[in-house]
Design an enzyme around this catalytic site. Sequence first.
Site, PDB file in Angstrom:
ATOM      1  N   CYS A 106      56.333  -1.127  58.208  1.00 19.03           N
ATOM      2  CA  CYS A 106      55.975  -0.192  59.270  1.00 19.03           C
ATOM      3  C   CYS A 106      55.605  -0.910  60.567  1.00 19.03           C
ATOM      4  CB  CYS A 106      54.781   0.656  58.863  1.00 19.03           C
ATOM      5  SG  CYS A 106      55.039   1.616  57.380  1.00 19.03           S
TER       6      CYS A 106
ATOM      7  N   ARG B  74      61.553  -5.671  61.598  1.00 21.97           N
ATOM      8  CA  ARG B  74      60.593  -5.709  60.495  1.00 21.97           C
ATOM      9  C   ARG B  74      61.082  -4.937  59.273  1.00 21.97           C
ATOM     10  NH1 ARG B  74      55.226  -6.795  62.317  1.00 21.97           N
ATOM     11  NH2 ARG B  74      54.323  -5.382  60.806  1.00 21.97           N
TER      12      ARG B  74
ATOM     13  N   TRP C 128      58.366   2.390  56.807  1.00 22.91           N
ATOM     14  CA  TRP C 128      58.991   1.796  55.627  1.00 22.91           C
ATOM     15  C   TRP C 128      58.352   2.499  54.444  1.00 22.91           C
ATOM     16  CZ3 TRP C 128      57.681  -1.263  51.326  1.00 22.91           C
ATOM     17  CH2 TRP C 128      58.737  -1.980  50.742  1.00 22.91           C
TER      18      TRP C 128
ATOM     19  N   ASN D 279      50.067   1.816  59.418  1.00 23.84           N
ATOM     20  CA  ASN D 279      50.753   0.775  58.646  1.00 23.84           C
ATOM     21  C   ASN D 279      49.774   0.335  57.575  1.00 23.84           C
ATOM     22  OD1 ASN D 279      51.998  -1.526  57.667  1.00 23.84           O
ATOM     23  ND2 ASN D 279      51.739  -2.721  59.555  1.00 23.84           N
ATOM     24  N   GLY D 280      50.214   0.353  56.310  1.00 22.73           N
ATOM     25  CA  GLY D 280      49.320  -0.041  55.223  1.00 22.73           C
ATOM     26  C   GLY D 280      49.341   1.024  54.141  1.00 22.73           C
TER      27      GLY D 280
ATOM     28  N   GLU E 257      66.907 -20.228  46.394  1.00 23.53           N
ATOM     29  CA  GLU E 257      66.955 -19.704  47.759  1.00 23.53           C
ATOM     30  C   GLU E 257      68.372 -19.220  48.093  1.00 23.53           C
ATOM     31  OE1 GLU E 257      65.014 -18.655  49.858  1.00 23.53           O
ATOM     32  OE2 GLU E 257      66.080 -18.739  51.766  1.00 23.53           O
TER      33      GLU E 257
ATOM     34  N   LYS F 266      69.185 -15.403  49.186  1.00 24.70           N
ATOM     35  CA  LYS F 266      69.893 -15.055  50.436  1.00 24.70           C
ATOM     36  C   LYS F 266      71.060 -14.135  50.136  1.00 24.70           C
ATOM     37  CE  LYS F 266      67.736 -15.816  52.744  1.00 24.70           C
ATOM     38  NZ  LYS F 266      66.466 -16.411  52.984  1.00 24.70           N
TER      39      LYS F 266
ATOM     40  N   GLU G 284      69.856 -10.636  49.053  1.00 19.24           N
ATOM     41  CA  GLU G 284      69.190  -9.907  50.140  1.00 19.24           C
ATOM     42  C   GLU G 284      70.189  -9.241  51.084  1.00 19.24           C
ATOM     43  OE1 GLU G 284      65.046 -11.978  51.556  1.00 19.24           O
ATOM     44  OE2 GLU G 284      66.833 -13.161  51.844  1.00 19.24           O
TER      45      GLU G 284
ATOM     46  N   HIS H 183      70.950 -22.280  27.859  1.00 15.67           N
ATOM     47  CA  HIS H 183      69.914 -21.482  27.197  1.00 15.67           C
ATOM     48  C   HIS H 183      69.980 -20.018  27.625  1.00 15.67           C
ATOM     49  CE1 HIS H 183      68.220 -25.094  25.516  1.00 15.67           C
ATOM     50  NE2 HIS H 183      68.157 -25.639  26.723  1.00 15.67           N
TER      51      HIS H 183
ATOM     52  N   LYS I 210      60.831  -7.439  57.088  1.00 13.65           N
ATOM     53  CA  LYS I 210      60.619  -8.823  57.514  1.00 13.65           C
ATOM     54  C   LYS I 210      59.198  -9.262  57.222  1.00 13.65           C
ATOM     55  CE  LYS I 210      61.710 -12.592  59.703  1.00 13.65           C
ATOM     56  NZ  LYS I 210      62.556 -13.464  58.879  1.00 13.65           N
TER      57      LYS I 210
HETATM   58  C1  G6P Z   1      59.656 -10.729  53.147  1.00 11.52           C
HETATM   59  C2  G6P Z   1      60.801 -11.278  53.978  1.00 11.52           C
HETATM   60  C3  G6P Z   1      61.190 -12.664  53.475  1.00 11.52           C
HETATM   61  C4  G6P Z   1      59.983 -13.573  53.475  1.00 11.52           C
HETATM   62  C5  G6P Z   1      58.820 -12.976  52.687  1.00 11.52           C
HETATM   63  C6  G6P Z   1      57.533 -13.764  52.918  1.00 11.52           C
HETATM   64  O1  G6P Z   1      60.092 -10.492  51.849  1.00 11.52           O
HETATM   65  O2  G6P Z   1      61.912 -10.403  53.909  1.00 11.52           O
HETATM   66  O3  G6P Z   1      62.198 -13.200  54.315  1.00 11.52           O
HETATM   67  O4  G6P Z   1      60.338 -14.807  52.913  1.00 11.52           O
HETATM   68  O5  G6P Z   1      58.553 -11.643  53.131  1.00 11.52           O
HETATM   69  O6  G6P Z   1      57.191 -13.665  54.262  1.00 11.52           O
HETATM   70  P1  G6P Z   1      56.311 -14.689  55.055  1.00 11.52           P
HETATM   71  O7  G6P Z   1      56.235 -14.145  56.447  1.00 11.52           O
HETATM   72  O8  G6P Z   1      54.977 -14.712  54.374  1.00 11.52           O
HETATM   73  O9  G6P Z   1      56.996 -16.011  54.981  1.00 11.52           O
END
Ligand code: G6P
Length: 610
Positions: A2, A27, A74, A99-100, A482, A486, A489, A505, A605
Amino acid sequence: MCGIVAAVAQRNVEGILLEGLKRLEYRGYDSAGMTVMHRDALTRHRAVGKVAALEECLTDAPLPGRAGIAHTRWATHGKPTAANAHPHHSDDQVAVVHNGIIENFEGLKRELEADGYTFTSQTDTEVIAHRLAAMLAEGVTLFEAVQQTLGTLGGAYALGVMSPQEPDVVIGARQGSPLVVGVGIDEAFLASDPLALLQVTDRFIYLEEGDLVELKDGGHICIIDRQGQRVERPVHTFEYADGAASKGDYRHFMLKEIFEQPAVIRTALEGRLGKTGVPAESFGPDAPGLFARTRQIQIIACGTSYHAGLVARYWLERYAGVPVQVEVASEFRYRHPVVADGTLFVTLSQSGETADTLAALRFAKGLGYVGSLAICNVPGSSLVRESDIALMTHAGPEIGVASTKAFTTQLVALMLLTLALGRDRASGDEQAAMVNALKTLPDTCRQVLLLDDDIEALAQAFAEKRHALFLGRGAHFPVALEGALKLKEISYIHAEGYPAGELKHGPLALVDSDMPVISVAPNDALLEKLKSNLQEVRARGGQLFVFADEGVGIDDSDDDVQVLHLPGVHEALAPLLYTLPLQLLSYHVAVLKGTDVDQPRNLAKSVTVE
Ligand code: G6P
């Protein structure tokens, strides 16, 4: 997650609020709304989907006025519908953006329903609007109504509130979710982060936990802290590289941010390298004392930042001889950890506002850690302010939801930490070799990015796939994690990262010609073992895509293997370098699949709720 924007000005604020919402789009959100005070009445539009949908409503029926609040939602409680979108009103007496999460909303809702209030949404937020209306009916000021209502709320919030009873006032409050005050000339603003307001000001006040703020016509700003005392908070000027938050000539922010990596890595190193090592002072004046007391490290993070922590564990143990534990914040904060003497608590976060990471830091404060270090990309963020020391990663604003340059600059920061803590342990020659490798790293990254066209061609093989497996060994296991994160996502292909030695395994059962297997194969001590693991894939008819050092001797004469060669690099820095082709691969697969690369569905984000 949000986003909040609010304004009290001596001009029409509709455009300011709309632009603010657009700047918060990164965000992640699923609906948007705006309430503006027009002739002492609340006027509102809400729309499901992108801010563009709200903009269309505003084109059809503008909301002129000099005070307003706006929001991107959100969904947490209730589906993304117009009725659930913010602002929430109570009888046109109160408008609220939030937000929250209000954790005790169900009890409050029952009480309000018993008092005759009708709920029109499924959200937790609506209880705030009705409670405020109830207070205002008793004749208190809007400020007092918010203050009293906050005392009844459990959970986390950043709020923006308006009422026609005080038409030129906006009240803001924060507890657990971010909120900044933008300081203008005779006008004042609120937003979830400074980026939302850079079109109107570069001066900001970062509210503290528990702060309540009143913005009034004429730029009047009054803050009281959680004890109810009037306080003055410092005004910070936001330093901001021109163009950092625009796409420039790139098709997506993510691609721009991938290509910015050589430059931001250089910036992250600036002024922090000595000739033959990294002075502890690079982490600030309090760091030498803290590092001298450090015997082990606990790293806490979420998402991509967590993967950076996993890489760092290999580095810190091997090159600095410091035992390291790494854990996701959402698990750590509810454990009962046993803290060994001399443990440094390290948080990693791009935003510095991730709710679980922040909560973990606060939880850790009572547990006997020797101190806390935040490695973060956002100066002034909650994590930075609440940690004993902080190292900024200097990646500049990262807008794409999928983290790229923030991750690689975190790795740079963690390598600096490794070198600073390993000063007395590693030989001078070893340290000097790593320092030199860091100095040339931006150029080596640049060479890797030249593989973009080849990787784009490789991406074709993934467009129709539904699953993918990423393999790595040692410090490249987190790189595989990672890479998989990616891909899932942004392309929505199910992907998993595995340590290659674990293949037999379980995951080997999934391998067939429909399951692409991606591996990172730098020329390190585990190469021969990795090559055996890759043979296991080939023997089951799997399709292999390998990113490897020149001369590692992976036979790619058959159709079932494609190898892309990367330039050589100091073994320690290979995890950083091998991340880049995996970023490009996911990017190109997502473009081929036509997904929303910069704002993937359902993701945010900055995850400011638990
Ligand atoms: C969200 C974002 C990720 C990020 C994670 C942690 O899931 O989409 O890209 O890695 O939060 O965020 P931070 O700001 O704590 O690195």
